[in-house]
Design an enzyme around this catalytic site. Structure first.
Site, PDB file in Angstrom:
ATOM      1  N   SER A 118       0.842  -1.200   0.000  1.00  0.00           N
ATOM      2  CA  SER A 118       0.000   0.000   0.000  1.00  0.00           C
ATOM      3  C   SER A 118       0.872   1.243   0.000  1.00  0.00           C
ATOM      4  CB  SER A 118      -0.855  -0.006   1.272  1.00  0.00           C
ATOM      5  OG  SER A 118      -1.470   1.246   1.466  1.00  0.00           O
TER       6      SER A 118
ATOM      7  N   TYR B 229      -1.193  -0.831  10.728  1.00  0.00           N
ATOM      8  CA  TYR B 229      -1.523  -1.392   9.401  1.00  0.00           C
ATOM      9  C   TYR B 229      -0.369  -1.150   8.428  1.00  0.00           C
ATOM     10  CZ  TYR B 229      -3.446  -1.558   4.680  1.00  0.00           C
ATOM     11  OH  TYR B 229      -3.632  -1.814   3.337  1.00  0.00           O
TER      12      TYR B 229
ATOM     13  N   LYS C 276       2.365  -3.838   6.582  1.00  0.00           N
ATOM     14  CA  LYS C 276       2.628  -3.953   5.136  1.00  0.00           C
ATOM     15  C   LYS C 276       4.127  -3.845   4.862  1.00  0.00           C
ATOM     16  CE  LYS C 276      -1.322  -4.720   3.458  1.00  0.00           C
ATOM     17  NZ  LYS C 276      -1.583  -5.954   2.722  1.00  0.00           N
TER      18      LYS C 276
END
Ligand code: NAD
Ligand code: UFG
Length: 336
Positions: free
Chosen positions: A124, A148, A152
């Protein structure tokens, strides 16, 4: 090729399955259905005219993965499965490290032991963090600002280490910007549970009457109209980028990091205006405070994808708005 797709019932995974099947590949989906519907498999099959194989399985279930890989050989893996809500990751970081990091490690372990040599990972733009200056190139400093984003980045590093340790392994981490829209058939699309966090699904639910109005989070940003700018990319363009990544891995070894975005920024008010114009609907909205953690302007430098993958986006903001609304109208309650 036979391709294993984790999270294939989800928003981006389902669109990618359609493109893979249409290109003649065989597709096996693994999904624990924690954020998707079992109905997606038949929808994919109806659109593509071919059936994907489906297994309800959590990627943290090492024994289940072992049975799957022992039964069938896969040429490549696309790993979409994971959790993705920034605010939830702050409140419940273990859910993110468990699903995204531990899940990836167990999956890659099984894949490597069973001879899979091509891996594509859903990363992302959030790995760049809040200070990155747009257009953001892949070599920009990395500073994910929440669990989050850190999960990643950890998986990207894990993959890079695996490629260093296993010379035959080839991997791409695709850094998505803001995927929106739906398949033009209106039969698969984004179906968030509860009240959506993201702009396009929120806007669609206002348009269909499920939510009363949109709040624009901040109109005092230093941008031409005062609202924040993002790089919205049609999910079908994004899905096709994954096929290009496979072709690339046939030619190139090692680990690669590639942005998938349009390279163009669109403000909240521009998106809203395009949605109203294309679809002939009015979206009640009001200006509100900035949302904590939001950046002013985030859009991709899309040059590496163009040069290395031979891929760039083809669909417009109007296509994104039209297809998102078509999906929402045909499926006002998602897959329910
Ligand atoms: P999604 O929630 O629609 O799809 C994810 C799928 O994975 C779901 O079907 C879910 O049931 C499944 N899943 C979750 N945890 C699992 C587990 N432990 N085992 C097996 N299946 C599991 O999300 P999406 O929008 O399609 O995103 C796909 C990937 O792309 C995610 O990794 C996400 O972090 C990444 N990504 C998404 C966006 C975005 O804006 N949608 C942006 C950047 C990156
Ligand atoms: N917005 C509104 N009102 C809403 C929802 C969003 O004005 O009801 C605004 C946001 O403030 C932002 C823009 O619309 O300016 C886009 O917001 P999204 O939530 O759709 O997307 P973000 O860029 O904030 O977040 C996305 C992904 C995250 C990821 C992040 C960084 O959803 O998972 O990009 O890459 F972490």
């Amino acid at each position: 090729m036979r391709v294993l797709i984790t999270g294939g019932n989800g928003y981006i995974g389902s669109h990618t399955c359609i493109e893979l099947l249409a290109a003649g590949h065989a597709v096996t989906i693994v999904d624990n259905l924690s954020n998707s519907s079992p109905a997606v498999v038949e929808r994919i099959a109806r659109i593509a005219g071919r059936q994907p194989e489906f297994h309800q399985l959590d990627v943290r279930d090492a024994a289940g993965l072992e049975r799957l890989f022992a039964r069938q050989a896969f040429d490549a893996l696309i790993h979409f499965a994971g959790v993705k809500a920034v605010a939830e990751s702050v409140a419940d970081p273990l859910k993110y490290y468990s699903n995204n990091v531990c899940g990836s490690a167990l999956l890659f372990d099984a894949a490597l032991r069973h001879g899979v040599t091509r891996l594509v990972f859903s990363s992302s733009a959030t790995v760049y963090g809040e200070a990155a200056r747009s257009p953001i190139g892949e070599d920009a400093p990395l500073a994910p600002a929440n669990p989050y984003g850190r999960s990643k980045r950890m998986v990207e590093e894990l993959l890079a280490d695996l490629c260093r340790a296993n010379p035959g392994l080839r991997a791409v981490a695709l850094r998505y910007f803001n995927p929106v829209g739906a398949h033009p058939s209106g039969r698969v699309g984004e179906a968030p549970g509860g009240i959506p966090d993201n702009l396009m699904p929120y806007l669609c639910q206002v348009a269909v009457g499920r939510l009363p109005e949109l709040t624009v989070f901040g109109n005092d940003y230093p941008t031409p109209d005062g609202t924040a700018i993002r790089d919205y990319i049609h999910v079908v363009d994004l899905a096709q980028g994954h096929l290009k990544a496979f072709d690339y891995l046939e030619r190139e070894g090692g680990m690669h990091f590639i942005n998938l975005g349009t390279g163009r920024g669109t403000s909240v008010l521009e998106l809203l205006a395009a949605f109203e114009r294309v679809n002939g609907v009015r979206i009640p909205h009001r200006m509100g405070a900035r949302r904590p953690g939001d950046t002013t302007e985030t859009y991709a430098d899309a040059a590496r994808a163009a040069q290395q993958l031979g891929w760039s986006t083809r669909l417009s903001l109007e296509d994104m708005c039209r297809d998102a609304w078509c999906w929402q109208k045909l499926n006002p309650a998602g897959y329910a």
